[in-house]
Scaffold this motif. Structure first.
Motif, PDB file in Angstrom:
ATOM      1  N   PHE A   1      18.249 -15.923 -20.858  1.00 19.35           N
ATOM      2  CA  PHE A   1      17.665 -15.068 -19.829  1.00 19.35           C
ATOM      3  C   PHE A   1      16.422 -14.347 -20.341  1.00 19.35           C
ATOM      4  CE2 PHE A   1      22.266 -15.299 -19.106  1.00 19.35           C
ATOM      5  CZ  PHE A   1      22.252 -15.912 -17.861  1.00 19.35           C
ATOM      6  N   ALA A   2      15.451 -14.189 -19.438  1.00 11.74           N
ATOM      7  CA  ALA A   2      14.200 -13.515 -19.774  1.00 11.74           C
ATOM      8  C   ALA A   2      14.478 -12.100 -20.279  1.00 11.74           C
ATOM      9  CB  ALA A   2      13.293 -13.459 -18.543  1.00 11.74           C
ATOM     10  N   GLY A   3      13.753 -11.682 -21.312  1.00  9.22           N
ATOM     11  CA  GLY A   3      13.903 -10.336 -21.853  1.00  9.22           C
ATOM     12  C   GLY A   3      14.858 -10.242 -23.023  1.00  9.22           C
ATOM     13  N   THR A   4      15.688 -11.286 -23.243  1.00 11.06           N
ATOM     14  CA  THR A   4      16.596 -11.275 -24.386  1.00 11.06           C
ATOM     15  C   THR A   4      15.836 -11.748 -25.627  1.00 11.06           C
ATOM     16  OG1 THR A   4      17.394 -13.502 -23.843  1.00 11.06           O
ATOM     17  CG2 THR A   4      18.630 -11.647 -22.962  1.00 11.06           C
ATOM     18  N   ILE A   5      16.354 -11.408 -26.799  1.00  8.12           N
ATOM     19  CA  ILE A   5      15.610 -11.639 -28.053  1.00  8.12           C
ATOM     20  C   ILE A   5      16.256 -12.750 -28.867  1.00  8.12           C
ATOM     21  CG2 ILE A   5      14.808 -10.569 -30.198  1.00  8.12           C
ATOM     22  CD1 ILE A   5      14.894  -7.873 -28.687  1.00  8.12           C
ATOM     23  N   ASN A   6      15.420 -13.714 -29.258  1.00  6.64           N
ATOM     24  CA  ASN A   6      15.887 -14.832 -30.067  1.00  6.64           C
ATOM     25  C   ASN A   6      16.156 -14.359 -31.498  1.00  6.64           C
ATOM     26  OD1 ASN A   6      16.503 -17.403 -30.946  1.00  6.64           O
ATOM     27  ND2 ASN A   6      14.376 -18.020 -31.205  1.00  6.64           N
ATOM     28  N   GLY A   7      17.180 -14.946 -32.118  1.00  5.12           N
ATOM     29  CA  GLY A   7      17.547 -14.560 -33.482  1.00  5.12           C
ATOM     30  C   GLY A   7      16.822 -15.385 -34.529  1.00  5.12           C
ATOM     31  N   ASP A   8      17.562 -16.209 -35.272  1.00  3.86           N
ATOM     32  CA  ASP A   8      16.991 -16.877 -36.435  1.00  3.86           C
ATOM     33  C   ASP A   8      16.717 -18.362 -36.246  1.00  3.86           C
ATOM     34  OD1 ASP A   8      19.578 -17.619 -36.163  1.00  3.86           O
ATOM     35  OD2 ASP A   8      20.263 -16.961 -38.132  1.00  3.86           O
ATOM     36  N   GLY A   9      16.799 -18.864 -35.013  1.00  4.83           N
ATOM     37  CA  GLY A   9      16.596 -20.294 -34.787  1.00  4.83           C
ATOM     38  C   GLY A   9      15.430 -20.570 -33.858  1.00  4.83           C
ATOM     39  N   ASN A  10      14.887 -21.802 -33.953  1.00  2.00           N
ATOM     40  CA  ASN A  10      13.841 -22.244 -33.023  1.00  2.00           C
ATOM     41  C   ASN A  10      14.495 -22.874 -31.800  1.00  2.00           C
ATOM     42  OD1 ASN A  10      11.074 -21.888 -34.340  1.00  2.00           O
ATOM     43  ND2 ASN A  10      12.255 -22.821 -35.989  1.00  2.00           N
ATOM     44  N   LEU A  11      13.995 -22.518 -30.611  1.00  2.00           N
ATOM     45  CA  LEU A  11      14.570 -23.028 -29.369  1.00  2.00           C
ATOM     46  C   LEU A  11      13.494 -23.663 -28.500  1.00  2.00           C
ATOM     47  CD1 LEU A  11      16.851 -19.996 -28.350  1.00  2.00           C
ATOM     48  CD2 LEU A  11      17.586 -22.107 -29.482  1.00  2.00           C
ATOM     49  N   ASN A  12      13.842 -24.776 -27.873  1.00  2.00           N
ATOM     50  CA  ASN A  12      13.042 -25.346 -26.797  1.00  2.00           C
ATOM     51  C   ASN A  12      13.816 -25.128 -25.500  1.00  2.00           C
ATOM     52  OD1 ASN A  12      11.328 -26.170 -28.763  1.00  2.00           O
ATOM     53  ND2 ASN A  12      11.220 -28.306 -28.122  1.00  2.00           N
ATOM     54  N   ILE A  13      13.170 -24.484 -24.542  1.00  2.00           N
ATOM     55  CA  ILE A  13      13.854 -24.074 -23.310  1.00  2.00           C
ATOM     56  C   ILE A  13      13.154 -24.673 -22.098  1.00  2.00           C
ATOM     57  CG2 ILE A  13      14.430 -22.080 -21.863  1.00  2.00           C
ATOM     58  CD1 ILE A  13      14.477 -20.447 -24.504  1.00  2.00           C
ATOM     59  N   GLU A  14      13.954 -25.182 -21.164  1.00  3.28           N
ATOM     60  CA  GLU A  14      13.423 -25.626 -19.877  1.00  3.28           C
ATOM     61  C   GLU A  14      13.578 -24.487 -18.876  1.00  3.28           C
ATOM     62  OE1 GLU A  14      14.112 -29.715 -18.076  1.00  3.28           O
ATOM     63  OE2 GLU A  14      15.270 -28.449 -16.695  1.00  3.28           O
ATOM     64  N   VAL A  15      12.446 -24.078 -18.300  1.00  6.87           N
ATOM     65  CA  VAL A  15      12.451 -22.941 -17.365  1.00  6.87           C
ATOM     66  C   VAL A  15      13.191 -23.319 -16.082  1.00  6.87           C
ATOM     67  CG1 VAL A  15      11.000 -21.391 -15.993  1.00  6.87           C
ATOM     68  CG2 VAL A  15      10.292 -22.048 -18.308  1.00  6.87           C
ATOM     69  N   LYS A  16      14.111 -22.459 -15.659  1.00 10.08           N
ATOM     70  CA  LYS A  16      14.899 -22.695 -14.443  1.00 10.08           C
ATOM     71  C   LYS A  16      14.534 -21.744 -13.312  1.00 10.08           C
ATOM     72  CE  LYS A  16      17.367 -26.200 -15.686  1.00 10.08           C
ATOM     73  NZ  LYS A  16      17.112 -27.503 -15.063  1.00 10.08           N
ATOM     74  N   GLN A  17      13.971 -20.585 -13.649  1.00  9.47           N
ATOM     75  CA  GLN A  17      13.612 -19.596 -12.625  1.00  9.47           C
ATOM     76  C   GLN A  17      12.237 -19.036 -12.942  1.00  9.47           C
ATOM     77  OE1 GLN A  17      15.324 -18.792  -9.992  1.00  9.47           O
ATOM     78  NE2 GLN A  17      17.492 -19.115 -10.353  1.00  9.47           N
ATOM     79  N   GLU A  18      11.404 -18.901 -11.935  1.00 10.55           N
ATOM     80  CA  GLU A  18      10.133 -18.201 -12.125  1.00 10.55           C
ATOM     81  C   GLU A  18      10.412 -16.708 -12.253  1.00 10.55           C
ATOM     82  OE1 GLU A  18       7.476 -19.352  -9.019  1.00 10.55           O
ATOM     83  OE2 GLU A  18       7.656 -21.485  -9.481  1.00 10.55           O
ATOM     84  N   ASN A  19       9.446 -15.984 -12.824  1.00 12.21           N
ATOM     85  CA  ASN A  19       9.711 -14.595 -13.226  1.00 12.21           C
ATOM     86  C   ASN A  19      10.176 -13.685 -12.107  1.00 12.21           C
ATOM     87  OD1 ASN A  19       9.488 -14.432 -16.000  1.00 12.21           O
ATOM     88  ND2 ASN A  19       7.255 -14.364 -15.963  1.00 12.21           N
ATOM     89  N   GLN A  20       9.641 -13.873 -10.896  1.00 12.75           N
ATOM     90  CA  GLN A  20      10.040 -12.976  -9.809  1.00 12.75           C
ATOM     91  C   GLN A  20      11.480 -13.192  -9.367  1.00 12.75           C
ATOM     92  OE1 GLN A  20       7.793 -15.341  -9.583  1.00 12.75           O
ATOM     93  NE2 GLN A  20       7.748 -16.358  -7.600  1.00 12.75           N
ATOM     94  N   HIS A  21      12.080 -14.341  -9.772  1.00 12.20           N
ATOM     95  CA  HIS A  21      13.473 -14.611  -9.431  1.00 12.20           C
ATOM     96  C   HIS A  21      14.378 -14.579 -10.657  1.00 12.20           C
ATOM     97  CE1 HIS A  21      12.386 -15.628  -5.356  1.00 12.20           C
ATOM     98  NE2 HIS A  21      11.489 -16.498  -5.777  1.00 12.20           N
ATOM     99  N   SER A  22      13.852 -14.101 -11.777  1.00 12.26           N
ATOM    100  CA  SER A  22      14.642 -14.089 -13.015  1.00 12.26           C
ATOM    101  C   SER A  22      15.790 -13.095 -12.918  1.00 12.26           C
ATOM    102  CB  SER A  22      13.754 -13.734 -14.215  1.00 12.26           C
ATOM    103  OG  SER A  22      13.369 -12.379 -14.166  1.00 12.26           O
ATOM    104  N   PHE A  23      16.752 -13.294 -13.793  1.00 10.22           N
ATOM    105  CA  PHE A  23      17.922 -12.406 -13.838  1.00 10.22           C
ATOM    106  C   PHE A  23      17.480 -10.955 -14.052  1.00 10.22           C
ATOM    107  CE2 PHE A  23      21.513 -10.403 -16.037  1.00 10.22           C
ATOM    108  CZ  PHE A  23      22.562 -10.777 -15.219  1.00 10.22           C
ATOM    109  N   LEU A  24      16.505 -10.747 -14.953  1.00 12.92           N
ATOM    110  CA  LEU A  24      16.013  -9.395 -15.253  1.00 12.92           C
ATOM    111  C   LEU A  24      15.329  -8.781 -14.038  1.00 12.92           C
ATOM    112  CD1 LEU A  24      15.585  -7.183 -17.408  1.00 12.92           C
ATOM    113  CD2 LEU A  24      13.451  -8.324 -18.025  1.00 12.92           C
ATOM    114  N   SER A  25      14.501  -9.569 -13.328  1.00 12.49           N
ATOM    115  CA  SER A  25      13.812  -9.061 -12.133  1.00 12.49           C
ATOM    116  C   SER A  25      14.815  -8.668 -11.056  1.00 12.49           C
ATOM    117  CB  SER A  25      12.848 -10.115 -11.585  1.00 12.49           C
ATOM    118  OG  SER A  25      11.849 -10.416 -12.522  1.00 12.49           O
ATOM    119  N   GLN A  26      15.849  -9.489 -10.884  1.00 13.28           N
ATOM    120  CA  GLN A  26      16.895  -9.173  -9.900  1.00 13.28           C
ATOM    121  C   GLN A  26      17.632  -7.894 -10.312  1.00 13.28           C
ATOM    122  OE1 GLN A  26      19.423 -12.568  -8.737  1.00 13.28           O
ATOM    123  NE2 GLN A  26      17.948 -13.871  -9.775  1.00 13.28           N
TER     124      GLN A  26
END
Length: 782
Positions: free
Chosen positions: A366-391
């Motif tokens: 989820f947008a706004g959460t902080i990645n720890g010690d690994g590299n991640l490749n993420i496929e975006v599922k929600q644009e920012n205005q519909h993100s969990f944090l925005s809601q």
């Protein structure tokens, strides 16, 4: 500007460099919308660090552009919704004034103004009215509104704080000089000071007081004018009248060289009022900080993979299906699914859970959460205005602006109360002019000031804002406005079993192949394809058997029963035994969780198992001690429900229920109880609408579409105890605030009318009552 970025825009066939992503985004929007005339005809360059949308762009109604609105507006088919920052509000009456005026405007579905955070949540029909028209309507009343942005809000608050301190500083320094002169005048009365010296000191006091009653008291006049302009009475009206009358009387005494002057009273009166306003502003600021800080969690930039090349772009430009690289320590820029890599993520800002959570391929982030010690490749599922944090932010603002029935009543009383104060002041002046003329003016002044109902209007919004902030910190999202009112009265909790009392992390324990001619792996793959259409926790047990070469046609989900669909001309159904089996087969397989049918023929029987939640027993023990009725209503079979009942203290258990059966049980309970329903938030949606309060588990679902009133973002049952505790404390604090506000006015009014309250005491009493109400509400944050 970050290395490797080329921030430039082609304007009038000239490539123009941009200083930052923000300017690049605005310039691109102007060019894309054929508004390049802005650059051709402008008379001067746009100023830097202005509000979210520069004045020139606002005049061109660029705020109505859909592309720009995507950054701060939530859209549905029937309405649009956004959060606005309102500048110029001085008290709770301003919020009431804006709500009353805009609720009459055609096209505005609803507007809720939070006096504590100084923000408004507006919902409108875009076919009937545009956002720029709404901002114009607010501006016409006398307030300035812009789309809410955390950084701009912080800058605005700092500017407002500096203005407060400046007014306080000037008023305080001048007040001290006036007090020294007043001391000379008082002592001069006993030492035969010459008339010339006395008049000189009076004129000096007059000129020293003028900046205080003009610049220092300016916010009170503005508030009064705004209210009177729309034919309303606010708390600023009697205060402004008191300041102007006191100064005018003293100025006339100086000019006519007769009577007493009270410049020191006016200056101290204004200074104390400003101190009260400043302390109130600082307290409101503290309460509003948390929800504003949520928006700061969003990163400015994101690294995407485009044509096998890494490219740095503005995070707000991310689109669905973009592939984003998130390196160790970086913030997740959008909601998505991990397609490669694994790491630990800190989701405490959303769920309140401080421990890092392990995430790997296929899991949601989820947008706004902080990645720890690994590299991640993420496929975006929600644009920012519909993100969990925005809601989360939008729904939090909405729940804070709700006014309980008691608050709605008190707002009406407050408006009439100002009128009563003015009438009382007039009769007081007439009475004392006949009996004690030399004191009539100051007694009237005390009545005007002492009885301002500021505390009355602050009683509810401050408490609700602090309660919502506290709940968010604990990982509890309140969506519906009535929750804080209703929760303290709940005396019956109904629980779903799967995913609520149990973890919902099912595994297939046993498969019985009724048709032995069928291939077990193939049957599991078909079952997994059918279950992929369901959000039920049981469906997750089949995920590992998914074969993407098998595609189901005409899939239909039957709530609380199962799924049916077609594959290779066969009709398949998977679901509860009670939905699909005959009476004879049901007896044999009654303890199975689900079965698979092919053209009405039984093919396979599945036995699944999950575990009881660790905190389920703790919650039920707590509820039993509070003498609250508990029951479990489940669609699972009798044996599965009996196993749960043997481990938990439930008053009643109902098994094998459809959604309609669950609704019937809850309706029967509601005849004698106030009922709360706890479920997984997806398959329990039809039942949620029946309960007085509905509570859903987990933060992985779309919380805007989720039908629950409350969502436990941290996925912990034990937070129900926290919710109930905070709701009860909020109710108690609101009542304390009202008792104090009504009690104070009931005591102070007779004392002021009878002449026992001096202007100094009136100012201190009014300020102290407001500060006490806010401070009492702030206890919820501890």
């Amino acid at each position: 500007m970050p290395k490797g970025t080329d921030l430039s825009v082609n304007i009038e066939n000239n490539k123009q460099p941009m200083c930052c992503l923000g300017c690049h985004s605005v310039a691109t929007t102007i060019i894309d919308n054929n508004l390049s005339d802005y650059y051709r005809f402008r008379t001067e360059n746009a100023q830097k660090a202005q509000p979210l949308i520069p004045q020139q762009l606002k005049q061109n109604q660029l705020l109505d552009d859909d592309t720009l609105q995507d950054e701060f507006t939530y859209k549905t088919e029937t309405y649009r919704e956004t959060i606005l920052t309102i500048d110029g509000m001085s008290c709770a009456a301003c919020a009431w004034l804006i709500e009353m005026q805009l609720s009459k405007v055609s096209g505005i579905i609803s507007i809720n103004v939070n006096a504590t955070t100084q923000r408004a949540t507006v919902r409108w029909n875009n076919d009937q009215i545009k956002l720029s028209d709404i901002l114009f309507k607010i501006d016409k009343i006398g307030y300035q509104a812009l789309p809410f942005k955390a950084s701009q809000q912080e800058a605005s608050n700092q500017k407002l704080s500096k203005a407060f301190i400046k007014r306080l500083g000037i008023s305080g320094i001048l007040m001290m000089q006036i007090l020294m002169i007043a001391t000379g005048l008082y002592f001069g009365a006993f030492s035969d000071m010459s008339t010339i010296n006395r008049m000189y000191l009076r004129w000096v006091s007059l000129f020293l007081t003028m900046p205080i009653i003009t610049y220092g008291a300016f916010p009170f006049y503005i508030g009064a004018i705004k209210a009177l302009r729309v034919k309303r009475l606010s708390m600023d009206v009697p205060v402004s009248i008191a300041i102007i009358l006191a100064f005018s009387a003293s100025a006339w005494a100086t000019l006519s060289q007769q009577g007493e002057v009270y410049f020191e009273s006016v200056s101290m009166f204004t200074f104390l009022l400003l101190i009260g306003k400043f302390l109130e502003f600082r307290a409101r600021l503290r309460a509003a900080e948390t929800s504003a800080n949520l928006l700061k969690l969003m990163p400015m930039t994101a690294t995407i993979i485009c044509n096998q090349v890494e490219q740095l772009i503005a995070a707000k430009k991310l689109k669905k299906f973009d592939i984003v690289i998130v390196k160790p320590g970086e913030t997740i820029p959008a909601d998505g699914i991990i397609i490669s890599g694994k790491s630990q993520l800190n989701e405490s800002m959303l769920t309140g859970e401080q421990l890092p959570i392990n995430k790997t391929v296929g899991e949601s982030v989820f947008a706004g959460t902080i990645n720890g010690d690994g590299n991640l490749n993420i496929e975006v599922k929600q644009e920012n205005q519909h993100s969990f944090l925005s809601q989360l932010i939008r729904l939090s603002e909405s729940s804070q602006t709700h006014k309980p029935k008691l608050a709605q009543l008190s707002d009406k009383i407050a408006q009439y109360f100002v009128g009563i104060i003015l009438l009382t002041a007039i009769f007081t002046a007439l009475y004392w002019q006949q009996h004690l003329p030399e004191q009539a003016f100051w007694i009237t002044l005390s009545v005007l000031v002492a009885t301002c109902p500021c505390a009355l209007s602050l009683a509810t919004p401050t408490a609700l804002t602090c309660a919502t902030v506290k709940l968010n910190r604990e990982g509890i999202m309140v969506k519906s406005s009535h929750v804080m009112e209703t929760i303290p009265y709940i005396d019956c909790f109904a629980f779903d079993k799967t995913g609520t009392l149990t973890t919902g992390e099912f595994v297939i324990n046993k498969v019985v192949m009724v048709d032995v001619s069928q291939n077990k792996e193939h049957i599991l793959a078909i079952s997994a394809a059918l279950e992929s259409y369901s959000e039920h926790p049981l469906a997750k047990a089949f995920t590992t058997y998914r074969d993407f070469n098998i595609n189901i046609a005409n899939a239909v989900v039957e709530p609380g029963a199962g799924i049916c669909g077609e594959y290779q001309r066969f009709c398949y159904k998977i679901g509860k035994p009670s939905w699909l089996l005959s009476a004879e087969d049901l007896t044999q397989y009654s303890d199975a969780q689900c079965v698979l049918m092919e053209n009405q023929r039984l093919i396979a029987v599945f036995y699944l198992q999950d575990n009881i939640r660790d905190d389920a027993a703790t919650l039920l023990t707590y509820l039993n001690k509070q003498q609250i009725d508990t029951l479990m209503i489940s669609g699972d079979n009798q044996s599965g429900c009996d196993r749960v009942q043997s481990m938990l203290s439930l008053n009643a258990v109902h098994s094998g229920l459809s959604a309609q059966d669950k609704m019937t049980i809850i309706k029967n309970k509601q005849k004698n109880h106030t009922v709360a329903m706890l479920g997984d938030g997806v398959n329990d949606t039809p039942v949620f609408g029946t309960a007085h309060v509905s509570i859903a588990m987990g933060g992985g679902t779309d919380i805007a579409k989720n039908g629950a009133d409350v969502i436990l973002l941290n996925n912990k049952l034990s937070t129900v105890m926290t919710l109930r505790s905070i709701a009860q404390k909020t109710k108690k604090i609101i009542w304390q605030n009202y008792l104090w506000a009504f009690g104070y006015n009931a005591i102070i009014l007779p004392l002021a009318v009878s002449g026992h309250i001096t202007p100094y005491m009136a100012v201190i009493g009014m300020s102290a009552s407001s500060i006490l109400v806010i401070s009492n509400s702030l206890r919820l944050l501890k």
